[in-house]
Design a protein around this motif. Sequence first.
Motif, PDB file in Angstrom:
ATOM      1  N   GLY A 159      10.815  27.270 112.615  1.00  0.00           N
ATOM      2  CA  GLY A 159      10.704  26.889 113.744  1.00  0.00           C
ATOM      3  C   GLY A 159      10.290  25.682 112.765  1.00  0.00           C
ATOM      4  O   GLY A 159       9.790  25.694 111.135  1.00  0.00           O
ATOM      5  N   SER A 160       9.591  24.635 113.163  1.00  0.00           N
ATOM      6  CA  SER A 160       9.203  23.707 113.182  1.00  0.00           C
ATOM      7  C   SER A 160       7.240  23.214 114.014  1.00  0.00           C
ATOM      8  O   SER A 160       7.180  23.697 114.823  1.00  0.00           O
ATOM      9  CB  SER A 160       9.731  22.266 113.176  1.00  0.00           C
ATOM     10  N   TRP A 228       1.672  15.635 114.637  1.00  0.00           N
ATOM     11  CA  TRP A 228       3.138  16.344 113.502  1.00  0.00           C
ATOM     12  C   TRP A 228       3.820  16.786 114.077  1.00  0.00           C
ATOM     13  O   TRP A 228       3.578  16.854 115.374  1.00  0.00           O
ATOM     14  CB  TRP A 228       2.006  17.017 112.745  1.00  0.00           C
ATOM     15  N   LEU A 232       7.921  10.272 110.896  1.00  0.00           N
ATOM     16  CA  LEU A 232       9.610  10.872 110.484  1.00  0.00           C
ATOM     17  C   LEU A 232      10.900   9.633 111.183  1.00  0.00           C
ATOM     18  O   LEU A 232      10.225   8.996 112.733  1.00  0.00           O
ATOM     19  CB  LEU A 232      10.281  12.053 110.975  1.00  0.00           C
TER      20      LEU A 232
ATOM     21  N   HIS B 205      13.869  22.436 102.332  1.00  0.00           N
ATOM     22  CA  HIS B 205      13.421  23.157 103.184  1.00  0.00           C
ATOM     23  C   HIS B 205      13.791  24.795 102.541  1.00  0.00           C
ATOM     24  O   HIS B 205      14.539  24.715 101.757  1.00  0.00           O
ATOM     25  CB  HIS B 205      14.742  22.882 104.345  1.00  0.00           C
ATOM     26  N   GLU B 227       9.446  21.908 100.655  1.00  0.00           N
ATOM     27  CA  GLU B 227       8.506  21.599 101.292  1.00  0.00           C
ATOM     28  C   GLU B 227       7.289  22.926 102.246  1.00  0.00           C
ATOM     29  O   GLU B 227       7.561  23.814 102.514  1.00  0.00           O
ATOM     30  CB  GLU B 227       8.020  20.549 102.044  1.00  0.00           C
ATOM     31  N   GLY B 229       5.814  25.406 104.308  1.00  0.00           N
ATOM     32  CA  GLY B 229       6.046  26.103 105.510  1.00  0.00           C
ATOM     33  C   GLY B 229       5.349  25.326 106.344  1.00  0.00           C
ATOM     34  O   GLY B 229       5.154  25.252 107.977  1.00  0.00           O
ATOM     35  N   ARG B 230       3.657  25.138 106.807  1.00  0.00           N
ATOM     36  CA  ARG B 230       2.068  24.901 107.083  1.00  0.00           C
ATOM     37  C   ARG B 230       2.791  23.088 108.128  1.00  0.00           C
ATOM     38  O   ARG B 230       2.397  22.807 108.921  1.00  0.00           O
ATOM     39  CB  ARG B 230       1.523  24.290 106.351  1.00  0.00           C
ATOM     40  N   TYR B 231       4.106  22.495 107.045  1.00  0.00           N
ATOM     41  CA  TYR B 231       4.503  21.629 108.128  1.00  0.00           C
ATOM     42  C   TYR B 231       5.441  21.458 107.966  1.00  0.00           C
ATOM     43  O   TYR B 231       6.029  19.954 108.793  1.00  0.00           O
ATOM     44  CB  TYR B 231       3.586  19.925 106.418  1.00  0.00           C
ATOM     45  N   LEU B 232       6.985  22.207 107.460  1.00  0.00           N
ATOM     46  CA  LEU B 232       8.087  21.655 107.814  1.00  0.00           C
ATOM     47  C   LEU B 232       8.841  23.038 107.877  1.00  0.00           C
ATOM     48  O   LEU B 232       8.583  24.004 107.803  1.00  0.00           O
ATOM     49  CB  LEU B 232       8.722  21.077 106.975  1.00  0.00           C
ATOM     50  N   TYR B 233       9.785  22.964 108.747  1.00  0.00           N
ATOM     51  CA  TYR B 233      10.639  23.492 109.280  1.00  0.00           C
ATOM     52  C   TYR B 233      11.373  24.443 107.757  1.00  0.00           C
ATOM     53  O   TYR B 233      11.742  23.719 106.581  1.00  0.00           O
ATOM     54  CB  TYR B 233      12.794  23.589 109.931  1.00  0.00           C
ATOM     55  N   PRO B 258       3.234  18.318 101.404  1.00  0.00           N
ATOM     56  CA  PRO B 258       3.580  16.679 101.447  1.00  0.00           C
ATOM     57  C   PRO B 258       3.484  15.887 100.929  1.00  0.00           C
ATOM     58  O   PRO B 258       2.484  15.727  99.986  1.00  0.00           O
ATOM     59  CB  PRO B 258       3.195  16.954 102.834  1.00  0.00           C
ATOM     60  N   ASP B 297      14.723   9.979 102.651  1.00  0.00           N
ATOM     61  CA  ASP B 297      15.000  11.731 103.691  1.00  0.00           C
ATOM     62  C   ASP B 297      14.188  11.169 105.429  1.00  0.00           C
ATOM     63  O   ASP B 297      12.794  11.398 104.782  1.00  0.00           O
ATOM     64  CB  ASP B 297      14.849  12.572 102.849  1.00  0.00           C
ATOM     65  N   LEU B 299      13.930  13.484 107.803  1.00  0.00           N
ATOM     66  CA  LEU B 299      13.222  14.625 108.196  1.00  0.00           C
ATOM     67  C   LEU B 299      12.260  15.323 107.007  1.00  0.00           C
ATOM     68  O   LEU B 299      11.885  16.400 108.164  1.00  0.00           O
ATOM     69  CB  LEU B 299      14.595  15.825 108.056  1.00  0.00           C
ATOM     70  N   THR B 300      11.819  14.847 105.923  1.00  0.00           N
ATOM     71  CA  THR B 300      11.262  15.967 105.790  1.00  0.00           C
ATOM     72  C   THR B 300       9.485  15.253 104.691  1.00  0.00           C
ATOM     73  O   THR B 300       9.912  13.543 105.114  1.00  0.00           O
ATOM     74  CB  THR B 300      11.598  16.719 103.872  1.00  0.00           C
ATOM     75  N   HIS B 301       9.037  15.688 104.127  1.00  0.00           N
ATOM     76  CA  HIS B 301       7.616  14.275 104.094  1.00  0.00           C
ATOM     77  C   HIS B 301       7.442  14.706 102.606  1.00  0.00           C
ATOM     78  O   HIS B 301       6.388  14.364 102.185  1.00  0.00           O
ATOM     79  CB  HIS B 301       6.447  14.946 104.646  1.00  0.00           C
TER      80      HIS B 301
END
Lengths: 235, 420
Positions: A159-160, A228, A232, B205, B227, B229-233, B258, B297, B299-301
């Motif tokens: 999950g996000s 957050w 994006l 990811h 990246e 997982g605290r910030y991204l899928y 990030p 991109d 979708l990501t940081h």
Amino acid sequence: MLVEEIMSRPVLAVESEYSVLEALNVARFRRIRHLPVVESLGVANGAREHDFRTLPPAPEGARLVGIVSDRDLRDACPSVLSAGATDFAALARASVADIMHGDVVTVHPHDSVEEAARLLYQHHIGCLPVVSGQGLVGIVTETDVLRAIVTLLGVTSPGSHLEVEVPDRPGHLGEVTRLIGQHQVNIASVLIVPGRREHTRVLVLRVQTIDPRRLVRSLEEAGYHVLWPSGLKLA
Amino acid sequence: MRVGAKQDGGCSAAYIWTPSFLEYKLAPDHPFNPLRLRLTDELIRACGLLPQAAERRPRQATREELALVHDAAYVDAVERFSRGGETRFPEAGRFHRVSGGMHGAWGFEEPEPDDPLAYGLGTEDNPLFPGMHQAASWWVGATLTAAELVMEGKADHALNLGGGLHHAHRDRAAGFCIYNDVAVAVAWVRRHYGARVLYVDTDAHHGDGVQWLFYGDPQVLTLSYHESGRYLYPGTGRIEERGDGPGLGYSVNVPLEPFTDDASWLEVLDLTLPAVAEAFRPDIIISQNGCDGHALDPLTHLSASLDFYRQVPQRVHHLAHQFCGGRWVAVGGGGYDIWQVVPRAWTALWAEMSGRPLPDEVPSDWLNRWSPQAPVPLPPRFADEPLPGAAPERYAALRDYNRRTAQRVLSEVLPLIRTD
């Protein structure tokens, strides 16, 4: 989540008339830091199981009378620096009842994990015997509680991470989750924490999507401040 | 005859391509847009990097091959929805009385066998679409074709841009991925050749699907840079995820902060990748080359530049020759800036694999053909102009943190890896 779901059982315990030396051996051979002490089960001294590696656990419901930690047991030992450090006769004579703490903080199997965490934190202790009626039915350690909290935080399915600042008023959690549901996105966990600004709360959610951009846009269009993910772009 | 061997006797590389890749079209306006493969394929050709002899057509994966990692019930479900056609969103759970249950009589009924949500399908990420089983089977089959060419010695390296679906799980779709082509190919290589597989994943990811499918297997080492997982899928990919049982030490994760840039990512990669390869001694490397860690991109940081996507294949290429007799299969993956990033990044990947020089300029034919449709200006050169990132003063702390992550991997995971 309830204590009975995370507690260890059956429990390894010592009887009150065990010697300190016996209790030390149990703690050492079974690598146990907290030993509940239960009322004597009436097994004659000497007939007891002396291989501490195979000592059976206390029968469920044995009456809890105290607790000793491995530190209490070591405090009872002579210092390795003093003469006579190998004299264990006194340890064999003293009983666990002489050094145990009789006033034990306990939980009930139906107490919540949050309650268990609060007791551990408030009393600066490392474990909680679980008592139902007078009887010992399990034990919960700080490790068990931490593991449960990690599970409650919900990082066990993909999950996000999503953080939304909302007014500290009724209805906003419902509105935010309704908007997320409209996108057919499942929610794996929700936490509500105090916001940095006055009169706000922050909803910390794990949402099951790799692309939260449309969701973020819906929330922002509804007037919420999404903390957050930030920055994006939606093509 | 070796595929795509160069006249000068250098290593040979196969390029797997079929227009059927473009049928993996999840929905209009979906970020996982197959147009990016067409743009890339045309750019590779426009650069003159693709002699006819290097090209190979893939086959579709069979049900038996899919079943190497997927539940038969899941494959059945995908086939059913594939025929069904229209996307339907079932009601969000029917609340009704059930017997039993912890707190009395209210509960949700079990999902019906035909509820797509039970398989991770019918969501915005993974909508149902007609022909989805067939389309996904092409992607898996192409990675199998690449693996077969390499394992049979018909090519040193093989590239399948229509691959890298690393989020698909045993029994469910996730993160745009229906079938896990990488995991099927790994399991297939294990079954037919008994080879030890090093899987290297530089998608932004975490490569969770591949990791969990081989979490207990010491013959498959999964190494993922992503990246945090605290910030991204998908939220996983912590250092502490190291594998389980006999596989302890054979899942390696390097989570990045990030805004990580080329310098920090390459530093971390150079500290860990050669050391892991040296400790494991693989027979083949399979690399997943998602390029969604690029600064542009959506979708990501992360903040990599195109140069990073030239540097990574160089390192993998070198290790493939050092440890695996050259055996290297590369697949695509994520990458959601389909105009400014993906075509250039993966053209650079193929240039490295095929041992041909990447031009400085993006060919004007290609620019002229696609510029009218592109919603953004297309970069005229392979090297990036300066890119957005975090404030410069943040980078010292960020690099320090990533370096500490790499050192933790070296001290906490590397010693568990055995050569065997």
